[in-house]
Design a protein around this motif. Structure first.
Motif: not given
Lengths: 94, 488
Positions: A78, A80, A87, B98-102, B200, B235, B325-329, B331, B346, B350
Motif C-alpha cells: 500500500n 505511496p 518506503f 488502501y487494500h487490506a493485506p489481512y 485486531f 493478537h 503518508g509514508v506506509r499507506y493511503g 500522500r 494530514r 483528514f
C-alpha cells in the motif's frame, strides 16, 4: 491566537503535524473553546486518592519466537512510494 | 414456511435464512444474487455501502458449508475493519487506494463459522461522529425517512440492516456507535464488554473504548453473531481469556425475578417526550413479564460526556499519528521535506471532525495540561466504573433510552458540542468497559412519518448472555422488530 481557553489551535495543530488554513484555525478555536468550557465540569469531582486505572492492568507475554507475518512485499503493497523493498520518504538528514 | 421468492429473500433474518439454506431450499449463491439485486435497487437511495465485491462473495458462497454456525450467511462489514483484499477507507480520504493485506480476527472467526463478507459499510470518518455525516466519501440516509440521518458512526451497517440490504453486519462502538444507529434505524445492536471481541484488524480510534459488535434484525441473530466473534485472541493483548457461553442457548430463559435498574440520572430534561413515553411503556412491559424494576443512582453520569471527549480524543490523537503518508493511503504531492509531507498529507487527508479531535487530544496530553485534563479524566472514569460496579451488586441490568432523541434531519445539527451531548446514555458503558444492547421499542411520529426508538439494556462486564436474554424476552413479547421501513 487567543480564545476563551488556554488552547492555541494553531500551535497545537503544528504539534499534531496538521496544516490548517487561518479560517479553519478560527472555526476550530471557537468550537473547541466551547468543548473545553464544558469539560471544566470534571474539576468539580473529588478525585482524592483515586487511581487512574480502569481496566485491570495485566501483562501479556508471548514466546520470543518467529512466526508467520507480512512479507516485505505485503507490507509495501500500500506504500505511496517505494524502492528496493523500502518506503521512500523525503530526505531527513543533511 | 413457504419458500420465499428471490424478491422476498433479503427481508429474512439470519435464523430464517439459515433454516432455508440447511433444508437446501435455496443455495448460498442464490442468496448473494438476491442480495445484490436488492442492493442495486435500493442503495442508490440509502447509500449504506462504500464498496461491494459480489464476485468474490459468490465464489466463496458456492463453497460454503451450510451446516456451519453461519454457513452461507452474507455479512456486511463496517469499513473500519480489515477484510483481506478489500478496501478499508474508514470513511476517510486519507486511506484512498488502501487494500487490506489481512483479515481482522473478527473476520477470520466469521469466515471459520461459514459467513461470507461481501461489502463494506459507510461510517463517520474513523468512527468519529453520531450521524455518519462525517464520512468524507458518501451520504447515508435513514431508511425510515431519507431526509434523516441513520445515526453513527456505524450508520451504514444499521441502514443496510433496516433496508434489507444485509442480513447481519458488524459495527464498532467507541461511545455508542453501534447502539445509537441501531436505535435510529429500528434494528438490534450490541456493544460487547471491553475485551470480549478481539480488536485486531479494527482500525484504532480510542483503544481503551473500541469494541466490535453485531448489528442485526433480531436479538437471536445478534446472539448467533456473538457466538462466532467472541473470544480470546493472542493478537490483541486486551482481549479477555474467558470462556464464551452459547449466547443462543441462553435466550429463552425466563426473566421472572430479574432485577432491572432505572438510573434516575438518565431521566434528563431534553429527552424527547415520545422517547420517554416509549421507554415507560417498555419498562411496564418488562415488569409484566416478571422483571422487578428498581430505581438506582449513577451520580457520576453528568461527567461522562466530558470524560469521554477528553480520553477518546487523547487516544485518537496518538492512534491517528500513523496516517503520515509514508506506509499507506494518501500522500501530498512533491513535499519539500518530511514535515511538509506530514502537515500537508494530514491537512488534505483528514476531514474537519477528525482534525478537531486530533487537536483536542493533542492538547489534553500536552505538557502543562496532561494532569488537569487527561489524568483527571482517567480518575473520574474510575469513579464512573465504580458507580456501575456498585449498581450491578443490586440489579441484573440497567434500562434507559439508547438516545434521548430520534433520527434528526441531515445537516440539522452542525455544532460539535451539541452532537456530543446526545451521546449521554451510551458513552458511560464504554468508559466502564461493560456491555450494552439496543433493541427496538417503538416509534415517534415526526412530520407525519414514523421514526424508530431504541431501548438500551446495560449489563455488567461479560454479562452479554443476560442482556441478550432480557432483550429477547422483550422483543418476543412485542412486534416492534417486525416493522419494516417504507422504503421498498
Amino acid at each position: 491566537m487567543a480564545g476563551t481557553s488556554d488552547l492555541d489551535v494553531a500551535y497545537i495543530a503544528r504539534l499534531a503535524r496538521i496544516n490548517l488554513t487561518d479560517d479553519e484555525a478560527k472555526t476550530f478555536q471557537k468550537q473547541l473553546d466551547a468543548v473545553l468550557k464544558y469539560a471544566e465540569k470534571i474539576r468539580q469531582v473529588d478525585v482524592t486518592g483515586i487511581d487512574a486505572s480502569v481496566h485491570t492492568p495485566f501483562n501479556v507475554f508471548r514466546e520470543d519466537a518467529s512466526r508467520d507475518w507480512f512479507t516485505a512485499e505485503q507490507a509495501l503493497s500500500n506504500a505511496p512510494r517505494q524502492a528496493n523493498g523500502l518506503f521512500v520518504v523525503p530526505k531527513v538528514v543533511e | 414456511m413457504t419458500p420465499p421468492t428471490r424478491n422476498d429473500l433479503p427481508a429474512l433474518n439470519v435464523a430464517d435464512l439459515q433454516s432455508l439454506l440447511r433444508r437446501r431450499e435455496i443455495s448460498p449463491g442464490e442468496v448473494i444474487r438476491a442480495l445484490r439485486e436488492r442492493i442495486e435497487a435500493i442503495d442508490p437511495n440509502v447509500g449504506a455501502y462504500l464498496s461491494l465485491d459480489f464476485d468474490t462473495a459468490e465464489r466463496e458462497a458456492e463453497h460454503s458449508n451450510v451446516e456451519l454456525p453461519l454457513g452461507g450467511i452474507p455479512i456486511a462489514i463496517k469499513d473500519i475493519i480489515n477484510v483481506n483484499g478489500q478496501p478499508c477507507t474508514c470513511g476517510s480520504k486519507i486511506l484512498k487506494g488502501y487494500h487490506a493485506p489481512y483479515d481482522a480476527t473478527a473476520i477470520q472467526k466469521l469466515r471459520a463459522a461459514g459467513a461470507v463478507p461481501f461489502g463494506k459499510t459507510n461510517l463517520d470518518e474513523f468512527a468519529m461522529g453520531s450521524s455518519t455525516e462525517n464520512s468524507a466519501l458518501k451520504s447515508t440516509r435513514n431508511p425510515w425517512h431519507l431526509s434523516r440521518v441513520p445515526g453513527g458512526s456505524s450508520g451504514g451497517s444499521a441502514a443496510a440492516i433496516a433496508a434489507d440490504e444485509a442480513f447481519a453486519a458488524l459495527g464498532s462502538d467507541t461511545g455508542g456507535s453501534i447502539r445509537q444507529p441501531a436505535a435510529f434505524c429500528g434494528v438490534v445492536g450490541i456493544k460487547p464488554t471491553y475485551g470480549r471481541v478481539s480488536r485486531f484488524g479494527l482500525v484504532a480510534f480510542a483503544s481503551s473504548l473500541d469494541q466490535i459488535g453485531p448489528v442485526t434484525k433480531t436479538v437471536r441473530d445478534s446472539a448467533l453473531i456473538m457466538n462466532a466473534i467472541a473470544g480470546h485472541d493472542p493478537h490483541d493483548s486486551t482481549s479477555l481469556n474467558e470462556p464464551v457461553p452459547d449466547y443462543v442457548a441462553g435466550l429463552e430463559k425466563d426473566v421472572r425475578g430479574l432485577r432491572l435498574g432505572l438510573p434516575k440520572e438518565y431521566m434528563i430534561e431534553g429527552t424527547d417526550p415520545q422517547v420517554r413515553t416509549a421507554i415507560d411503556a417498555a419498562i411496564k412491559q418488562l415488569n409484566s413479564l416478571g422483571a422487578e424494576i428498581v430505581e438506582v443512582s449513577l451520580p457520576t453520569t453528568e461527567y461522562a460526556v466530558a470524560v469521554y471527549y477528553i480520553i477518546a480524543t487523547a487516544e485518537a490523537s496518538a492512534n491517528l499519528a500513523r496516517f503520515d503518508g509514508v506506509r499507506y493511503g494518501h500522500r501530498a504531492h512533491n513535499p519539500k521535506d518530511v514535515l511538509d509531507l506530514y502537515g500537508r498529507t494530514r491537512e488534505e487527508g483528514f476531514g474537519p471532525e477528525v482534525k478537531r479531535r486530533i487537536i483536542l487530544g493533542t492538547y489534553v496530553l500536552s505538557s502543562g495540561y496532561y494532569d488537569a485534563y487527561y489524568l483527571r479524566a482517567q480518575k473520574v472514569r474510575e469513579l464512573i466504573r465504580r458507580d456501575f460496579a456498585g449498581v450491578f451488586e443490586k440489579v441484573d441490568a440497567l434500562i434507559s433510552p439508547t438516545s434521548p432523541i430520534t433520527a434528526f434531519k441531515v445537516g440539522e445539527r452542525a455544532d460539535p458540542l451539541q452532537m456530543y451531548l446526545a451521546d449521554i446514555f451510551t458513552i458511560a458503558a464504554n468508559l466502564a468497559g461493560i456491555c450494552g444492547i439496543s433493541v427496538p421499542c417503538g416509534f415517534a411520529e415526526v412530520d407525519g412519518h414514523r421514526l424508530p426508538i431504541g431501548l438500551q439494556l446495560l449489563g455488567k462486564a461479560l454479562d452479554e448472555a443476560r442482556i441478550l436474554q432480557i432483550a429477547y424476552a422483550y422483543e418476543q413479547s412485542t412486534n416492534w422488530h417486525k416493522a419494516r421501513p417504507p422504503i421498498r
